[in-house]
Motif scaffolding. Structure first.
Motif, PDB file in Angstrom:
ATOM      1  N   THR A   1      25.905  91.161 -18.777  1.00 53.19           N
ATOM      2  CA  THR A   1      26.468  90.577 -19.990  1.00 53.19           C
ATOM      3  C   THR A   1      26.669  89.090 -19.774  1.00 53.19           C
ATOM      4  O   THR A   1      27.109  88.652 -18.699  1.00 53.19           O
ATOM      5  CB  THR A   1      27.817  91.240 -20.385  1.00 53.19           C
ATOM      6  OG1 THR A   1      28.533  90.314 -21.193  1.00 53.19           O
ATOM      7  CG2 THR A   1      28.660  91.607 -19.172  1.00 53.19           C
ATOM      8  N   LEU A   2      26.294  88.300 -20.781  1.00 53.05           N
ATOM      9  CA  LEU A   2      26.548  86.861 -20.730  1.00 53.05           C
ATOM     10  C   LEU A   2      27.844  86.543 -21.474  1.00 53.05           C
ATOM     11  O   LEU A   2      28.498  85.547 -21.197  1.00 53.05           O
ATOM     12  CB  LEU A   2      25.385  86.094 -21.366  1.00 53.05           C
ATOM     13  CG  LEU A   2      24.064  86.117 -20.610  1.00 53.05           C
ATOM     14  CD1 LEU A   2      23.004  85.333 -21.360  1.00 53.05           C
ATOM     15  CD2 LEU A   2      24.218  85.549 -19.205  1.00 53.05           C
ATOM     16  N   MET A   3      28.171  87.389 -22.473  1.00 55.37           N
ATOM     17  CA  MET A   3      29.376  87.178 -23.286  1.00 55.37           C
ATOM     18  C   MET A   3      30.188  88.453 -23.176  1.00 55.37           C
ATOM     19  O   MET A   3      29.935  89.446 -23.858  1.00 55.37           O
ATOM     20  CB  MET A   3      28.976  86.938 -24.748  1.00 55.37           C
ATOM     21  CG  MET A   3      28.283  85.617 -24.990  1.00 55.37           C
ATOM     22  SD  MET A   3      29.420  84.195 -24.926  1.00 55.37           S
ATOM     23  CE  MET A   3      30.450  84.541 -26.335  1.00 55.37           C
TER      24      MET A   3
ATOM     25  N   PHE B   1      26.855  80.183 -20.695  1.00 53.33           N
ATOM     26  CA  PHE B   1      27.591  81.122 -21.544  1.00 53.33           C
ATOM     27  C   PHE B   1      29.011  81.343 -21.021  1.00 53.33           C
ATOM     28  O   PHE B   1      29.938  81.525 -21.804  1.00 53.33           O
ATOM     29  CB  PHE B   1      26.823  82.447 -21.670  1.00 53.33           C
ATOM     30  CG  PHE B   1      25.721  82.376 -22.692  1.00 53.33           C
ATOM     31  CD1 PHE B   1      25.979  82.631 -24.032  1.00 53.33           C
ATOM     32  CD2 PHE B   1      24.429  82.029 -22.327  1.00 53.33           C
ATOM     33  CE1 PHE B   1      24.975  82.555 -24.985  1.00 53.33           C
ATOM     34  CE2 PHE B   1      23.420  81.941 -23.269  1.00 53.33           C
ATOM     35  CZ  PHE B   1      23.685  82.203 -24.604  1.00 53.33           C
TER      36      PHE B   1
END
Lengths: 404, 404
Positions: free
Chosen positions: B101-103, B304
């Motif tokens: 996951t980046l966010m 991010f």
């Protein structure tokens, strides 16, 4: 055998006339590809046939020019080469890739002879201009006819007399300035749009004129050349070029092309730290469109430049920080921009006579795979919005929780 | 149909015995590939045949284990899967790729249900350990039998009772510490060499045991699991995970794997800024071996993370400078090192009983395409020198004036 080629009504057949006996006959495209093209290009038949089959040599028709476009190199024939059909076959060879030196001193020593000519490398887009069927046509690096450059170049400089006297030459140069459809960069001496010639080359052979001859001809016809800084002794060159590139960088300019004055040895290029960072900044404004391919070579250049200049700890730290800022700042800026429901896009300004012409240009860009729309037209200027689709889509997806 | 398979003397033929009627017959390899494998793996025959033809499924024999190795995924069968031959067919499925996951906040919300289990992601190398023909065998991520891990893992932890009771389970974990042949990282609680188990999975199906069941079993058999920080409510997870990852980063640790406690949803990973920079530093110590492929995803993660944490200008500047330093400092260090006539190499420490064993291991590394030599052996420790050939060759070439 010399041949003349005329296209028949059927696109796939060619009309040949033998210059020797004047006998004329029609021949289907496969025979042209297999028998004629290898001969006139002096490339092995099997290579040509394979490239044609793979789609690396493809038919091209645009702006009244039709012929074969080389999307990849085949033997010694460069990518971007156009074999244009018409009254006769005209071969506009692709512009040869200029290789880069990472270590100025040893490269110059092993690559060149006594002297080198150092010219400014400008940050614009590479164009070849030639006479095809008595029309002055501008080709992009990839070999496409650019309608904008074809229209604007003759407004910027008068090439009629030159091409009248030298129909067999190709003008190779850089379209530069802030208002052009491809690469914009501000040069105080250029302003909106300008052209600088770096090579004069022969059709078919791609042989380049020597630097002194090129300068004489450009002066005679009043055509604008790139800045030649100096023809210098090879012994002094590394130090002089470092000083030059350092000054150019301070002035936010790109760097130099280093040439054999006789143009018998291939030129080399060397660029400023500011140019590397400028390109990183652009690439990471649209990271998912350009970041991956742009990045590596730029940071490698910085590493070798710092090493060759034997930089102090402070200088290296500064260089490192500039790299990091060039990558992260634009990326975060674009993430915020897309998070606010915007597209990752850039505005391109072009000079056109009317809305129709702007729309024609956008259609041409779309044919090249560029996503663009006309944003506005006023007072002879159109703003074209170019959308960077991968960056827009992927950032939006990650912001919504999409996985990497 | 259930089948039992025994290898005949000819490597390419198989001896089958029908469990139903006990009829046995020999079948040539093509029939095994085309008819048996698709059935036992539940993958389309055409896909299996294509992969075999392309060399993506290949024969493998090492350390007394022989079978088929999946170099790329085929349908749902992961790359790194081994189909081992022997008294019966044993399928050790490849370890599934854990997506990133980046966010954190939106990803957790759309990906998981009520709760998530957050475990530490450790910086080592992924190993699967299973019982094959009554021997405990360790496979690398790629599906190769690792002789070193096969020897060392049982010295580190006693798996006999576990495998006696659960011969159908595969232990998935991370080999960690400073003295291992692949990825070295110092953990104060590990020291030279240790093992941490993150999953228990079934042979053939690759189904993973739920987190509570896994913990119970590991405790029962006294086997070392990775650290489970907490099973937390999804609502609190983003804030808690940021705090955790921040603390882990400060301690130079990698990050977390976020799991559905029932293991029915795929896990996700999230890592610290320090981990990204550590990987950049390693990659740019050997830029022409790892720089290009490592770089992009690490800087995207930084972008991010900075955005989601809504960092201040100062925090972003610090992050940018760390990126730049992680790239440029090791690169310049290696250029200087190679300029002084050294190879770009790293020393690997492994524990072996004698010189022969060290040399065996080096042969195994060479089979994997790694350039390595035994540098020394003393007191049960061998130093293996691993040479990064592309970095050595290309830097030497540029230093001599070679062109980019």
């Amino acid at each position: 055998m010399q041949i003349r080629v005329g296209k028949t009504n059927s696109h796939k057949n060619f009309f040949f006339k033998c210059n020797h006996c004047n006998y004329s006959y029609e021949t289907p495209m496969p025979i042209f590809i297999s028998n004629v093209l290898p001969e006139i290009l002096d490339v092995e038949k099997a290579n040509i046939e394979r490239s044609f089959k793979n789609g690396n040599i493809k038919f091209y028709e645009s702006q009244g020019i039709n012929g074969l476009l080389f999307r990849k190199s085949v033997g010694k024939i460069e990518s971007g080469t156009m074999v244009c059909f018409g009254d006769k076959i005209e071969i506009i060879r692709g512009f040869p890739k200029i290789r880069r030196t990472l270590m100025l001193e040893p490269s110059l020593k092993i690559h060149f002879d006594q002297e080198v000519a150092v010219e400014e490398k400008m940050n614009g887009y590479n164009v070849r201009i030639a006479l095809i069927n008595n029309r002055i046509i501008a080709f992009t690096r990839g070999g496409y006819v650019c309608p904008y450059t074809t229209k604007k170049a003759p407004e910027i400089m008068d090439m009629d007399e030159f091409f009248n006297d030298h129909p067999e030459l190709v003008i190779c140069g850089e379209m530069v300035g802030t208002e052009n459809p491809y690469v914009t960069h501000h040069y105080r001496e250029i302003g909106n749009l300008g052209f600088r010639i770096f090579d004069l080359r022969e059709k078919s052979s791609n042989n380049a004129m020597s630097i002194p001859d090129k300068i004489k001809i450009l002066e005679f016809y009043g055509l604008p050349g790139v800045k030649l800084f100096e023809i210098m002794d090879i012994k002094d060159a590394p130090k002089k070029i470092f000083d030059l590139v350092f000054k150019l960088g301070k002035d936010n300019r790109e760097g130099v092309v280093i040439k054999d004055p006789s143009m018998e040895i291939d030129p080399l290029k060397y660029t400023s730290s500011q140019a590397h960072n400028g390109e990183l900044q652009y690439a990471f404004t649209y990271p998912f469109d350009f970041g991956r391919s742009f990045f590596f070579s730029r940071v490698i250049r910085e590493g070798f430049q710092a090493y060759e200049l034997n930089e102090s700890e402070d200088e290296i730290r500064h260089r490192a920080h500039m790299i990091g800022e060039s990558i992260l700042y634009p990326m975060i800026h674009t993430i915020k921009h897309v998070a606010n429901d915007n597209l990752a896009s850039e505005n391109i300004i072009i000079h056109v006579d009317n809305m129709n012409e702007a729309e024609d240009f956008v259609r041409y860009l779309r044919d090249l795979g560029v996503v663009a729309t006309v944003h506005s037209f006023e007072d002879g200027k159109a703003i074209i919005r170019r959308v960077h689709q991968s960056t827009t889509d992927r950032i939006s997806n990650f912001l919504r929780g999409g996985l990497y």
